[in-house]
Design a protein around this motif. Structure first.
Motif, mmCIF file in Angstrom:
data_model
loop_
_atom_site.group_PDB
_atom_site.id
_atom_site.type_symbol
_atom_site.label_atom_id
_atom_site.label_comp_id
_atom_site.label_asym_id
_atom_site.label_seq_id
_atom_site.Cartn_x
_atom_site.Cartn_y
_atom_site.Cartn_z
ATOM 1 N N THR A 1 0.834 -1.197 0.000
ATOM 2 C CA THR A 1 0.000 0.000 0.000
ATOM 3 C C THR A 1 0.869 1.246 0.000
ATOM 4 O O THR A 1 1.871 1.312 0.706
ATOM 5 N N THR B 1 -8.415 -5.295 5.264
ATOM 6 C CA THR B 1 -9.171 -4.613 4.223
ATOM 7 C C THR B 1 -10.638 -5.018 4.325
ATOM 8 O O THR B 1 -10.968 -6.100 4.815
ATOM 9 N N GLN C 1 -5.278 3.314 1.755
ATOM 10 C CA GLN C 1 -5.393 3.291 0.309
ATOM 11 C C GLN C 1 -6.461 2.285 -0.148
ATOM 12 O O GLN C 1 -6.721 1.288 0.526
ATOM 13 N N GLN C 2 -7.067 2.574 -1.303
ATOM 14 C CA GLN C 2 -8.045 1.667 -1.879
ATOM 15 C C GLN C 2 -7.375 0.779 -2.910
ATOM 16 O O GLN C 2 -6.542 1.231 -3.696
ATOM 17 N N ARG C 3 -7.718 -0.496 -2.885
ATOM 18 C CA ARG C 3 -7.203 -1.473 -3.834
ATOM 19 C C ARG C 3 -8.380 -2.174 -4.494
ATOM 20 O O ARG C 3 -9.075 -2.955 -3.850
ATOM 21 N N LEU D 1 -9.318 4.917 7.346
ATOM 22 C CA LEU D 1 -9.041 4.205 6.112
ATOM 23 C C LEU D 1 -7.702 4.594 5.512
ATOM 24 O O LEU D 1 -7.201 5.697 5.728
ATOM 25 N N ARG E 1 -15.270 -1.796 -0.195
ATOM 26 C CA ARG E 1 -15.543 -0.351 -0.175
ATOM 27 C C ARG E 1 -17.017 -0.093 0.101
ATOM 28 O O ARG E 1 -17.361 0.899 0.760
ATOM 29 N N ASP E 2 -17.898 -0.969 -0.375
ATOM 30 C CA ASP E 2 -19.331 -0.779 -0.155
ATOM 31 C C ASP E 2 -19.742 -1.033 1.290
ATOM 32 O O ASP E 2 -20.878 -0.731 1.673
ATOM 33 N N ASP F 1 -15.604 7.964 8.668
ATOM 34 C CA ASP F 1 -15.921 6.677 8.044
ATOM 35 C C ASP F 1 -16.324 5.660 9.104
ATOM 36 O O ASP F 1 -15.744 5.611 10.199
ATOM 37 N N ASP G 1 -11.822 -3.122 -5.326
ATOM 38 C CA ASP G 1 -13.079 -2.883 -4.618
ATOM 39 C C ASP G 1 -12.917 -2.959 -3.106
ATOM 40 O O ASP G 1 -13.900 -2.956 -2.365
ATOM 41 N N ARG G 2 -11.675 -3.002 -2.624
ATOM 42 C CA ARG G 2 -11.425 -3.086 -1.191
ATOM 43 C C ARG G 2 -10.597 -1.887 -0.746
ATOM 44 O O ARG G 2 -9.898 -1.246 -1.544
ATOM 45 N N VAL G 3 -10.678 -1.574 0.536
ATOM 46 C CA VAL G 3 -9.959 -0.433 1.083
ATOM 47 C C VAL G 3 -9.259 -0.865 2.368
ATOM 48 O O VAL G 3 -9.788 -1.662 3.154
#
Length: 318
Positions: free
Chosen positions: A62, A252, A285-287, A283, A255-256, A265, A289-291
């Protein structure tokens, strides 16, 4: 015969009786705690709509970055080239730094005065009272400089390092989460992108890591020096500091599964057969559909992954 007539009348009367009305039962509603952080359902059937996924730490890569700003510029003094001129974006810090320089001069003066008075007392030319007064003056100056130095350090500056800083340098202050502290150390090289120069990257180095963690934000201040030979970078400019790629164990979530309310958040955790709790998270970094979740979750927490917006409405009253 009267019998058929009586039978017919009886059947008509029975048929005209009012049919019983069906009993309507109300749909049970979940119980919400006063602060909205706990949602208790009446039975496990209602929980089926909120499927969960357990969270686990896993080895991922990340990018670690943090916002920062140019808090000071270091220039060479025009009057005395051996001294450093420090321009802060906060005028109160300029006052603190100037006071420290003056206290250093005063301390040297008061130490010399104390030695002189002690020598005079040894030769009978000064009283013990004068020695005590000289000691008090010195102690007052030493106490005053400690107070001003503490103010600078809380802002991310080391007074000694400021006096030794290279001319034509900017000093960037940024804050990192407490849980990222293990990957940060003094001397680490980083890359900065300034809002004023979006297409350029500048090299920097961590000069100082603060000695305390903010009790409210759980953040630690860093001071980063960046060469500024052409003077383009100015005090007060904003920057994003990138610390390169960090490999390690991270949690992780989908994201939804995350909802954002008033800049914060949250995720929802199933903590019992009929209980869901709201949890604030920080939170990364986003990867895809996961964060990355830097803080707020524990290993094997059951994070709700479906119909999260319904829980948001229940929890926050939307």
């Amino acid at each position: 015969m009267k019998f058929p007539s009586i039978l017919l009348l009886t059947l008509l009367l029975v048929g005209c009786k009012e049919k019983p009305k069906p009993v309507v039962t109300s749909i049970p509603r979940p119980v919400i705690s006063a602060d909205g952080s706990r949602i208790t359902f009446s039975d496990s059937v209602m929980m089926r709509a909120f499927t969960t996924q357990p969270v686990h730490s896993a080895a991922i890569q990340t990018d670690f970055s943090a916002p920062g700003h140019v808090a000071a510029m270091v220039l060479r003094s025009g009057e005395n080239p051996s001294e450093r001129l420090v321009l802060f974006d906060d005028p109160s810090l300029s006052d603190n730094y100037t006071a420290i320089l003056q206290h250093r001069i005063n301390i040297q003066t008061e130490r010399g005065n104390l030695e002189r008075v002690k020598d005079l007392q040894a030769h009978g030319a000064a009283s013990g009272k004068e020695v005590i007064e000289a000691q008090t003056q010195l102690a007052n100056e030493e106490a005053a400089i400690i107070s001003d130095e503490a103010t600078l350090k809380l802002a991310g500056f080391d007074p000694v390092a400021l006096r030794r800083a290279a001319p034509n340098t900017i000093l960037v202050v940024c804050e990192i989460p407490e849980n990222q502290f293990g990957s940060i150390r003094k001397g680490l090289v980083c890359t900065l992108n300034f809002t004023a120069f979006p297409n350029e990257r500048f090299a920097g180095r961590i000069d100082n890591v603060n000695d305390y963690v903010d009790n409210t934000t759980r953040q630690i201040k860093l001071r980063i020096s960046v060469a500024n030979p052409d003077g383009r970078l100015k005090a007060g400019m904003f920057a994003t500091v990138e610390f390169g790629v960090t490999e390690g164990q991270f949690m992780t979530v989908l994201r939804d599964a995350v909802v954002t309310v008033q800049g914060r958040d949250y995720v929802f955790i199933k903590t019992g057969p009929e209980l869901i709790e709201r949890r604030a998270v920080q939170l990364g970094q986003q990867r895809a559909d996961r964060v990355v979740v830097q803080s707020g979750l524990r290993e094997n927490d059951q994070v709700v992954a479906a119909n999260v917006l319904q829980l948001k409405g229940l929890s926050f009253g939307y």
